[in-house]
Scaffold this motif. Structure first.
Motif, mmCIF file in Angstrom:
data_model
loop_
_atom_site.group_PDB
_atom_site.id
_atom_site.type_symbol
_atom_site.label_atom_id
_atom_site.label_comp_id
_atom_site.label_asym_id
_atom_site.label_seq_id
_atom_site.Cartn_x
_atom_site.Cartn_y
_atom_site.Cartn_z
ATOM 1 N N MET A 1 0.852 -1.159 0.000
ATOM 2 C CA MET A 1 0.000 0.000 0.000
ATOM 3 C C MET A 1 0.901 1.225 0.000
ATOM 4 S SD MET A 1 -2.854 1.312 2.739
ATOM 5 C CE MET A 1 -3.448 -0.303 3.033
ATOM 6 N N GLY A 6 -5.319 3.993 -0.342
ATOM 7 C CA GLY A 6 -5.325 2.551 -0.549
ATOM 8 C C GLY A 6 -4.786 2.075 -1.877
ATOM 9 N N LEU A 8 -2.322 0.481 -4.475
ATOM 10 C CA LEU A 8 -1.349 -0.594 -4.342
ATOM 11 C C LEU A 8 -0.270 -0.476 -5.405
ATOM 12 C CD1 LEU A 8 -3.806 -3.589 -3.872
ATOM 13 C CD2 LEU A 8 -2.619 -2.302 -2.098
ATOM 14 N N ASN A 33 3.086 -2.292 3.810
ATOM 15 C CA ASN A 33 3.107 -0.837 3.700
ATOM 16 C C ASN A 33 4.550 -0.322 3.579
ATOM 17 O OD1 ASN A 33 3.567 -1.541 6.457
ATOM 18 N ND2 ASN A 33 2.949 0.484 7.139
ATOM 19 N N PHE A 58 -10.575 -0.092 -1.206
ATOM 20 C CA PHE A 58 -9.321 -0.794 -0.925
ATOM 21 C C PHE A 58 -9.553 -2.304 -0.865
ATOM 22 C CE2 PHE A 58 -6.521 -2.704 2.298
ATOM 23 C CZ PHE A 58 -5.323 -2.586 1.618
ATOM 24 N N TRP A 78 1.919 -5.228 7.843
ATOM 25 C CA TRP A 78 1.800 -3.787 8.055
ATOM 26 C C TRP A 78 2.582 -3.457 9.305
ATOM 27 C CZ3 TRP A 78 -4.208 -3.442 7.338
ATOM 28 C CH2 TRP A 78 -4.503 -3.495 5.980
#
Length: 101
Positions: A1, A6, A8, A33, A58, A78
């Motif tokens: 992300m 959101g 990608l 992330n 998302f 994340w």
């Protein structure tokens, strides 16, 4: 992300899904992330606590990417997230899992 709406960044070898399928290997892409060498906690936090339509977009996008890759699951990594937003992260993760099954 890569950002708080959101989006990608997909770094995939287009040969991998076919190879995994031919060899009977479960394909589980990594959802993270990390952009370059920098964690982007705000990207996840802004989706997790943003408007419902942002979360929905998302989730739909992640599911479409997984479906297109013929993935059997996803590994979520994340990092550096503010624990105050934990409920939002879990809600998004659970919804992805619920819809993917």
């Amino acid at each position: 992300m890569v950002n708080g709406v959101g989006d990608l960044q997909i770094d995939a070898d287009i040969r991998i899904p076919k190879l995994a399928q031919n060899k009977g290997i479960a394909l589980m892409p990594l959802l993270t992330n990390l952009v370059g060498d920098t964690w982007q906690p705000e990207a996840v936090e802004n989706v997790a606590h943003g408007p419902p339509e942002r979360q929905e977009n998302f989730i739909r996008h992640v599911l479409a990417v997984l479906r297109d890759a013929k993935a059997t699951g996803v590994v979520v990594d994340w990092e550096q997230l503010d624990p105050a937003y934990k409920k939002g992260f879990l809600r998004v993760d659970r919804e992805i899992c619920r819809r993917a099954s």
